[in-house]
Design a protein around this motif. Structure first.
Motif, PDB file in Angstrom:
ATOM      1  N   VAL A  46       0.838  -1.204   0.000  1.00  0.00           N
ATOM      2  CA  VAL A  46       0.000   0.000   0.000  1.00  0.00           C
ATOM      3  C   VAL A  46       0.869   1.249   0.000  1.00  0.00           C
ATOM      4  O   VAL A  46       0.619   2.195  -0.762  1.00  0.00           O
ATOM      5  N   VAL A  47       1.879   1.265   0.844  1.00  0.00           N
ATOM      6  CA  VAL A  47       2.769   2.424   0.911  1.00  0.00           C
ATOM      7  C   VAL A  47       3.524   2.588  -0.406  1.00  0.00           C
ATOM      8  O   VAL A  47       3.704   3.707  -0.902  1.00  0.00           O
ATOM      9  N   MET A  48       3.945   1.482  -0.997  1.00  0.00           N
ATOM     10  CA  MET A  48       4.660   1.545  -2.271  1.00  0.00           C
ATOM     11  C   MET A  48       3.739   2.064  -3.384  1.00  0.00           C
ATOM     12  O   MET A  48       4.121   2.929  -4.173  1.00  0.00           O
ATOM     13  N   ASP A  49       2.506   1.563  -3.420  1.00  0.00           N
ATOM     14  CA  ASP A  49       1.560   1.977  -4.454  1.00  0.00           C
ATOM     15  C   ASP A  49       1.170   3.447  -4.313  1.00  0.00           C
ATOM     16  O   ASP A  49       0.813   4.097  -5.303  1.00  0.00           O
ATOM     17  N   SER A  50       1.223   3.975  -3.111  1.00  0.00           N
ATOM     18  CA  SER A  50       0.834   5.371  -2.886  1.00  0.00           C
ATOM     19  C   SER A  50       1.805   6.357  -3.536  1.00  0.00           C
ATOM     20  O   SER A  50       1.449   7.499  -3.820  1.00  0.00           O
ATOM     21  N   GLY A  51       3.049   5.916  -3.738  1.00  0.00           N
ATOM     22  CA  GLY A  51       4.061   6.799  -4.293  1.00  0.00           C
ATOM     23  C   GLY A  51       4.715   7.698  -3.265  1.00  0.00           C
ATOM     24  O   GLY A  51       5.475   8.610  -3.631  1.00  0.00           O
ATOM     25  N   LEU A  52       4.468   7.464  -1.976  1.00  0.00           N
ATOM     26  CA  LEU A  52       5.077   8.287  -0.927  1.00  0.00           C
ATOM     27  C   LEU A  52       6.592   8.237  -1.026  1.00  0.00           C
ATOM     28  O   LEU A  52       7.188   7.164  -1.086  1.00  0.00           O
ATOM     29  N   ARG A  53       7.207   9.415  -1.032  1.00  0.00           N
ATOM     30  CA  ARG A  53       8.665   9.515  -1.099  1.00  0.00           C
ATOM     31  C   ARG A  53       9.190  10.179   0.165  1.00  0.00           C
ATOM     32  O   ARG A  53       8.503  10.981   0.808  1.00  0.00           O
ATOM     33  N   PHE A  60      13.612   9.250  -1.674  1.00  0.00           N
ATOM     34  CA  PHE A  60      13.587   7.839  -2.069  1.00  0.00           C
ATOM     35  C   PHE A  60      12.206   7.248  -1.774  1.00  0.00           C
ATOM     36  O   PHE A  60      11.611   7.535  -0.728  1.00  0.00           O
ATOM     37  N   PRO A  61      11.667   6.415  -2.672  1.00  0.00           N
ATOM     38  CA  PRO A  61      10.348   5.807  -2.434  1.00  0.00           C
ATOM     39  C   PRO A  61      10.309   5.035  -1.114  1.00  0.00           C
ATOM     40  O   PRO A  61      11.098   4.112  -0.895  1.00  0.00           O
ATOM     41  N   THR A  62       9.354   5.388  -0.271  1.00  0.00           N
ATOM     42  CA  THR A  62       9.315   4.844   1.091  1.00  0.00           C
ATOM     43  C   THR A  62       9.037   3.347   1.106  1.00  0.00           C
ATOM     44  O   THR A  62       9.727   2.575   1.780  1.00  0.00           O
ATOM     45  N   GLY A  63       7.999   2.914   0.388  1.00  0.00           N
ATOM     46  CA  GLY A  63       7.668   1.494   0.381  1.00  0.00           C
ATOM     47  C   GLY A  63       8.787   0.637  -0.173  1.00  0.00           C
ATOM     48  O   GLY A  63       9.021  -0.478   0.296  1.00  0.00           O
ATOM     49  N   ARG A  64       9.483   1.166  -1.161  1.00  0.00           N
ATOM     50  CA  ARG A  64      10.604   0.408  -1.736  1.00  0.00           C
ATOM     51  C   ARG A  64      11.702   0.225  -0.699  1.00  0.00           C
ATOM     52  O   ARG A  64      12.293  -0.853  -0.588  1.00  0.00           O
TER      53      ARG A  64
END
Length: 451
Positions: A46-53, A60-64
């Motif tokens: 979910v965090v990765m799909d949101s695009g949160l950086r 840097f992408p948070t979920g990644r």
């Protein structure tokens, strides 16, 4: 006014939101949902799909980043919440902690659940002691409510958080240097290993900025599509905290749609220039970003848009200068700060930053020529060979000065000294001294200590 997500519970009287205040607005619903109905991998997705950086400057992408913690990684695992905030002009994280401490706490715990961490460390700069004490108090409140500690909300997940007060220094904002500081070592950066593999005490560690972690609860509670609709630009993500200081009518910290135009932040949210002042330039993301040209006022303040314009979003902390400010002197003052704060680990940083300051002092004093300007450019370019990002960041104002205000530098050469001296209107640039907490507007001072 755009939707307030991070500042939802911000009050005029500056009183921090209590646990009851936070829960009344949906607080800890995301944590309840996560530990009772979602797997750690689902939270990460979910965090990765949101695009949160990441909001600390790198973007840097948070979920990644969270996904880098291996499933078979050893325990204990750690979450390192960065509230060092030693970047001059930056004070958003302190205001966020002071506004809604449980929003930050829930974000840290959700990150801990996502990577199955065992412990969190809240790293906070020494001048934020009032906020450190506030957080310690509210952490205990969270423990008593079953939201922190053993078997959170009756689940199998256990996680706790300690507050670590920094001894200070800008270099401690770098993640590996910060880890060394927490472990009682000299805070030099370590680029030989990845924090998610070997961080605190050689164990997996996720490092995120406090604004980044505080953005997570609302994403899990309201969904990815909702979060993406909050941004003002196609490449923005959610809302963003922008700090504004300098020659503006209403300095402060504002939550605006991610990707809000730079000009709208200065002339809208911050009320425009002070009476009698005229916009000259700004540092858009703190002192480790470049001076901008007037045309850049049209640029959306998100990571990709700023990069496309040849700029850096940094922390989103805008420092505004008016037409009567000597930018050579301003840059000298910035470099004096960075020279003092360097850990001294590598030659470009240890020797290069003071050398750039020395060349600019010669220019300011009317003792330099065109060859000195060329030398300054070469030294600034050489900062890219430093061990970590400290020196390249310190060189950014120099790059901006030489790219957008080279005529002003040349005026110093042609007039054999500063053209602003003796006019009765000159400002020395930035602040009297970056050794003192003069980077924080009055509004921010009323809400805690600065950053």
């Amino acid at each position: 006014m755009s939707e307030q997500v991070l500042f939802k519970n911000r009050r005029v009287d500056c009183r921090p939101a209590s646990l009851a205040d936070y829960r009344a607005g949906g607080g800890y619903e995301a944590l309840t949902k996560a530990v009772r109905t979602m797997t750690p991998d689902e939270v990460i997705k979910v965090v990765m799909d949101s695009g949160l950086r990441g909001r600390g400057g790198a973007g840097f992408p948070t979920g990644r980043k969270w996904s880098f913690v291996r499933k078979d990684a050893p325990h204990p695992r750690y979450i390192q919440c960065n509230t060092d905030e030693m970047e001059p002009g930056t004070f958003k994280d302190r205001i966020l902690v002071n506004t809604d401490p449980h929003l930050v706490i829930e974000g840290i715990v959700l990150c801990g659940y996502a990577v199955q961490a065992d412990h969190g460390v809240f790293f906070i700069r020494p001048s934020y002691d009032a906020d450190a004490r506030l957080l310690e108090r509210e952490l205990e409140v969270a423990r008593e409510a079953g939201l922190l500690g053993k078997n959170i909300l009756g689940s199998d997940f256990s996680f706790d958080i300690d507050v670590h007060r920094s001894a200070g220094r800008y270099i401690c904002g770098e993640s590996s240097a910060q880890a060394n500081a927490i472990m009682g070592k000299r805070p030099n950066p370590d680029k030989n290993s990845h924090m998610t593999d070997s961080g605190l005490w050689g164990l997996p560690t996720v490092v995120n900025n406090v604004e980044t972690l505080a953005s997570v609860p609302s994403i899990l509670r309201n969904g990815v599509e909702w979060f993406q609709t909050l941004a003002a630009s196609p490449t923005g993500d959610g809302t963003k905290l922008y700090s504004v200081s300098g020659e503006v009518a209403e300095p402060g910290c504002f939550e605006l749609p991610g990707g809000t135009r730079l000009g709208d932040i200065i002339f809208g949210a911050a009320g425009g220039m002070l009476p009698g002042a005229e916009f000259k330039t700004c540092l858009p993301g703190g002192t480790s970003t470049s001076f901008v040209a007037r045309e850049h006022l049209e640029t959306p303040m998100d990571f990709d848009s700023m990069k496309k314009a040849g700029l850096s979003l940094g922390t989103g902390s805008v420092i505004v200068f008016d037409k009567n400010t000597c930018l050579v002197q301003a840059t000298i003052n910035i470099l004096a700060y960075f020279a003092r704060e360097s850990c001294g680990w590598c030659t470009p940083c240890r020797e290069g930053i003071p050398y750039m300051k020395h060349i600019l002092e010669r220019i300011e004093a009317g003792e330099a020529g065109e060859r000195d300007v060329e030398l300054l450019q070469r030294v600034a370019d050489g900062m890219e060979h430093a061990y970590c990002g400290f020196a390249p960041g310190a060189a950014m104002p120099v790059h901006g000065l030489l790219k957008h205000f080279r005529d002003e530098v040349r005026e110093h050469l042609d007039g054999r000294g500063c053209p602003f001296v003796g006019e009765g209107v000159a400002k020395p640039g930035l602040w009297t001294s970056l050794d003192r907490d003069e980077t924080v507007p009055d509004e921010a001072d009323s809400e805690g200590r600065d950053g």
